[in-house]
Design a protein around this motif. Structure first.
Motif, PDB file in Angstrom:
ATOM      1  N   TYR A 271       0.848  -1.204   0.000  1.00 56.67           N
ATOM      2  CA  TYR A 271       0.000   0.000   0.000  1.00 56.67           C
ATOM      3  C   TYR A 271       0.877   1.245   0.000  1.00 56.67           C
ATOM      4  N   ASP A 282      -2.961   9.730  -5.893  1.00 58.24           N
ATOM      5  CA  ASP A 282      -3.883   8.724  -5.376  1.00 58.24           C
ATOM      6  C   ASP A 282      -3.134   7.583  -4.705  1.00 58.24           C
ATOM      7  N   ARG A 284      -2.102   3.753  -4.088  1.00 57.84           N
ATOM      8  CA  ARG A 284      -1.856   2.624  -4.982  1.00 57.84           C
ATOM      9  C   ARG A 284      -1.645   1.379  -4.118  1.00 57.84           C
ATOM     10  N   TYR A 285      -2.174   0.256  -4.595  1.00 57.98           N
ATOM     11  CA  TYR A 285      -2.108  -0.949  -3.768  1.00 57.98           C
ATOM     12  C   TYR A 285      -2.040  -2.200  -4.636  1.00 57.98           C
ATOM     13  N   ASP A 307      -5.446  -8.412  -6.774  1.00 62.20           N
ATOM     14  CA  ASP A 307      -5.936  -7.216  -7.463  1.00 62.20           C
ATOM     15  C   ASP A 307      -4.875  -6.120  -7.344  1.00 62.20           C
ATOM     16  N   SER A 309      -4.335  -1.608  -7.981  1.00 58.83           N
ATOM     17  CA  SER A 309      -5.101  -0.363  -7.991  1.00 58.83           C
ATOM     18  C   SER A 309      -5.197   0.252  -9.376  1.00 58.83           C
ATOM     19  N   ASP A 310      -4.173   0.057 -10.239  1.00 62.86           N
ATOM     20  CA  ASP A 310      -4.147   0.761 -11.519  1.00 62.86           C
ATOM     21  C   ASP A 310      -3.313  -0.021 -12.514  1.00 62.86           C
ATOM     22  N   TYR A 313       0.764  -0.170 -12.005  1.00 63.50           N
ATOM     23  CA  TYR A 313       1.338  -0.502 -10.700  1.00 63.50           C
ATOM     24  C   TYR A 313       2.553  -1.412 -10.847  1.00 63.50           C
ATOM     25  N   THR A 352      -8.737  -9.673 -13.491  1.00 63.23           N
ATOM     26  CA  THR A 352      -8.515  -8.233 -13.419  1.00 63.23           C
ATOM     27  C   THR A 352      -7.783  -7.838 -14.687  1.00 63.23           C
TER      28      THR A 352
END
Length: 736
Positions: A271, A282, A284-285, A307, A309-310, A313, A352
């Protein structure tokens, strides 16, 4: 283009310096055989001895004091109180099962169970390390205490690095030692200081800080990661790390692991609350949960859920589980049942999607049941069945329920000389498709599809023993042929939920199916012919394998997605060859039957003299893939310059776009106790823009400097430098 900062990586690597063929380093060790002496007694040998009033014994010249636990050598010694106190001086050498110490003087007191050595140089058994201490004390109460102590793995006279501490203590019965006021020196220059740290001295896991992990890349800047290990229970632990990046900020990383008699699993969480390198800042994780368990003798449970975040990543922050070329993360959870006759699975499967690609269908859930039994010696009866519900997040994609049942009768006949198989099958599939609200669709809400299929397969094995020189080989030729008939039904009213077209490879042409999944089953009236030849040695190791095959279509397919313009498929061929102990070769090719042009091909060959002495060349060609032509060449090499200098390099060229896609070079200097690595690279950035489209024109460059202090236990590997970057390194083939 970005230029990564030079990052100095100060990492303690556990390695055996003597393991390298190019660099020979003597392992500093000693031998100790426990003396055969009665417990509680000592034996003293010397050139001369004097006993004073039966209380004091003075020994001079080549003194050897032996007890059940240790041996002391000295030039002189004084033994008092019937051996309960000992003073030794003059080239003192103390040896026991774990320790060898050379000292100016030694004092031992059996009453308080204390042994002290002054101005000592010590060596630990079977560890390629040594050091010195002003005072070394061994006692029952405090264990081992070293004052003003140093440690290094460098040979005597070549102390390129060392650790210096005011005190190191190892208490008896404790699983870790303690060091106070520790300084790390390169040459005579101090570079690192710790007021206190604890280190493990047993194989047992202990709670505490692990070695820090400095580093750096062009995207993260200079970074420092400090992990903390938490030994929660004998079957449970966690590693918590804080990773600070000058370009992006502070990231928290966690790994939790558990183990029981029938279950095991792990959970990772990363994280970054505020990415300072992005305009939005933002969070990110990334998270991943993996579990495997045995519910009973026949039932197992599996889960793999993750999963991010973007889209960028993995590209920006790296991942231990995925690389920057991945376009989706696969996740699933379910149970399996296995028995002699029945295989059953029930899973939930999801994706994903990374980037601006069509959203994949999720199977929520998917159940498969397969039944197999022998009716008699000649007939087998099998049933394959499947039931799934497909869900898609896009409003113009229908959700659907699918049920498939496929009973079959087979008549197998297998002998050493070959195989004959006849098979009859019925393929029935039912679809319930939710097409409400979908514009301009030709799909039907309910579809029943029933197809018949007949298959006849046969293969022969011709063997011949052949002697070449002093070696005996077995050469086989295995021709094979298959006739396949599948009836036709219009399937344009069925959506595509888990179906894509298969490649024309040698292994695929005998499957008789041109698609994955069940949404498209092509009609067939065809003959497949092929052959495989193998060469094996006297140890049954396969040295050479080559296969070639083609499908002859007796009728043109009526299924629209499977229609073709000729009556033959591409010729599919594969080759694996272990030329000798040093040369390896792998190739596969698909050749168009009318154009006689190569549709797909790949080639890789490797010359390997040792683990770190190799050259690999590879080429990949695809005539048409998503309206693009692929024509890429690559070369990788790892080669020693001399016994201390080593060079690695990698180069990839895209002939279609006339550009270099990746270039990488690394050079390493290695001594017996330290190594220095410098790497330089330039490669495609492969980042996604704000619309989720991958940028194929942006490049990233970087320089990294790594300093490795070699310690104890395992091996380092120079080839791991080749595994960095965009493409990395893989051996081209592995024959049995």
């Amino acid at each position: 283009m970005k230029l990564a900062p030079i990052a100095l990586l100060l990492s303690v690597t556990l390695c055996s310096a003597g393991a390298k063929a190019q660099l020979t380093c003597e392992l500093q060790t000693f031998e100790f055989e426990p003396p055969s002496i009665a417990q509680g007694s000592i034996e003293v040998l010397s050139d001369a001895a004097q006993i004073i009033k039966d209380e004091v014994a003075v020994f001079e010249g080549n003194v050897l004091i032996t007890s059940p636990e240790s041996i002391i050598q000295a030039q002189s010694a004084i033994v008092q109180e019937n051996g309960r106190t000992i003073e030794a001086s003059g080239n003192v050498v103390y040896t026991d099962e774990f320790l060898k110490v050379e000292s100016l003087g030694l004092e031992a007191n059996a009453d308080i169970e204390l042994l002290q050595l002054q101005s000592s140089e010590y060596q630990i058994k079977d560890i390629n390390g040594r050091g010195g201490a002003d005072l070394l004390s061994i006692s029952k109460e405090q264990g081992v205490v070293l004052e003003d102590v140093s440690f290094t793995t460098c040979p005597k006279g070549g102390e390129d690095w060392r650790i210096q501490a005011s005190e190191i203590s190892i208490a008896k019965g404790k699983p870790f030692g303690e060091a106070k006021h520790t300084r790390f020196y390169i040459g005579d220059v101090p570079v690192f200081y710790l007021p206190y740290f604890a280190f493990p001295i047993t194989t047992g896991r202990q709670t505490g800080f692990l070695f820090p992990q400095p580093g750096g890349t062009g995207r993260t800047g200079v970074e420092y990661e400090q992990p903390f290990y938490w030994n929660i229970a004998p079957n449970m632990d966690a590693t918590i790390a804080a990773r600070y990046m000058t370009n992006r900020g502070l990231q928290l990383k966690n790994e939790f692991r558990y183990l029981s008699e029938n279950h095991r699993g792990e959970f990772q969480l990363e994280y970054l609350a505020n990415d300072t390198d992005t305009q939005s800042g933002d969070a990110r994780y990334f998270y991943r949960f993996n579990h495997q368990g045995q519910l009973s003798e026949n039932w197992t449970v599996v889960a793999d859920i993750n999963d991010i975040s973007d889209n960028n990543y993995i590209v920006d922050l790296r991942s231990d589980f995925y690389n920057q070329a991945d376009t989706y993360l696969f996740r699933q959870a379910g149970v399996n049942y296995f028995s002699n006759a029945i295989d059953f699975s029930l899973f939930v499967r999801d994706f994903t999607v990374i980037g601006n690609f069509d959203d994949n269908y999720r199977a929520l859930p998917e159940a498969k049941l397969n039944y197999s039994s022998e009716v008699n010696e000649w007939i087998n009866f099998d049933v394959k069945s499947e039931m799934a519900y497909f869900d898609n997040r896009l409003s113009q994609r229908p959700d659907a329920f699918r049920m498939h049942v496929e009973p079959s009768l087979s008549f197998p006949y297998q002998r050493a000389w070959g195989e004959i198989l006849a098979e009859l099958s019925v393929l029935h599939t039912y679809y319930d498709q939710d097409i409400e609200g979908i514009d301009n669709t030709n799909l039907d809400s309910s579809v029943d599809r029933t197809l018949g299929q007949a298959r006849l397969y046969g293969s022969l094995v011709f063997e011949r023993e052949q002697s070449i020189g002093n070696n005996d080989y077995m050469i086989t030729i295995e021709p094979k042929a298959q006739y396949l008939y599948t009836s036709y039904q219009d399937q344009s009213n069925i959506g595509l939920y888990d179906t894509t077209q298969l490649l024309t490879t040698f292994s695929n042409i005998f499957q008789g199916q041109e698609f994955t999944g069940l949404d498209r089953i092509n009609d067939n009236n065809q003959i497949t012919i092929g052959a495989t030849t193998r060469i094996t040695d006297r140890n049954n190791r396969e040295l050479f394998s080559a296969s070639i095959g083609q499908i002859v279509f007796l009728e043109n397919a009526r299924l629209q997605a499977s229609q073709r313009n000729n009556n033959r498929s591409a010729i599919a061929a594969e080759l694996d060859w272990r030329v000798n102990q040093n040369w390896f070769l792998h190739s596969d090719i698909q050749l168009g039957n009318q154009s006689n042009e190569v549709e797909r091909s790949s080639f890789a060959t490797e010359y390997r003299l040792a683990e770190n002495k190799l050259i690999q060349v590879n080429h990949r060609y695809i005539r048409e893939l998503s309206n693009e032509k692929i024509d890429q060449f690559g070369i990788s090499a790892s080669w020693p310059i001399n016994d201390k200098w080593h060079w690695v390099g990698r180069y990839y060229r895209d002939f279609e776009r006339s550009r270099t896609t990746e270039s990488f070079m690394g050079i390493e200097y290695e001594s017996c106790c330290w190594a220095l690595r410098l790497t330089v690279q330039r490669h495609l950035a492969t980042r996604f823009n704000n619309d989720g489209v991958r940028d194929i024109d942006e490049f990233d460059s970087g320089i990294a400097l790594q300093f490795v202090f070699k310690g104890m236990g395992s091996k380092t590997n120079k080839v791991d430098m080749l595994q960095q970057g965009l493409f990395g390194y893989r051996q081209p083939l592995v024959l049995n």
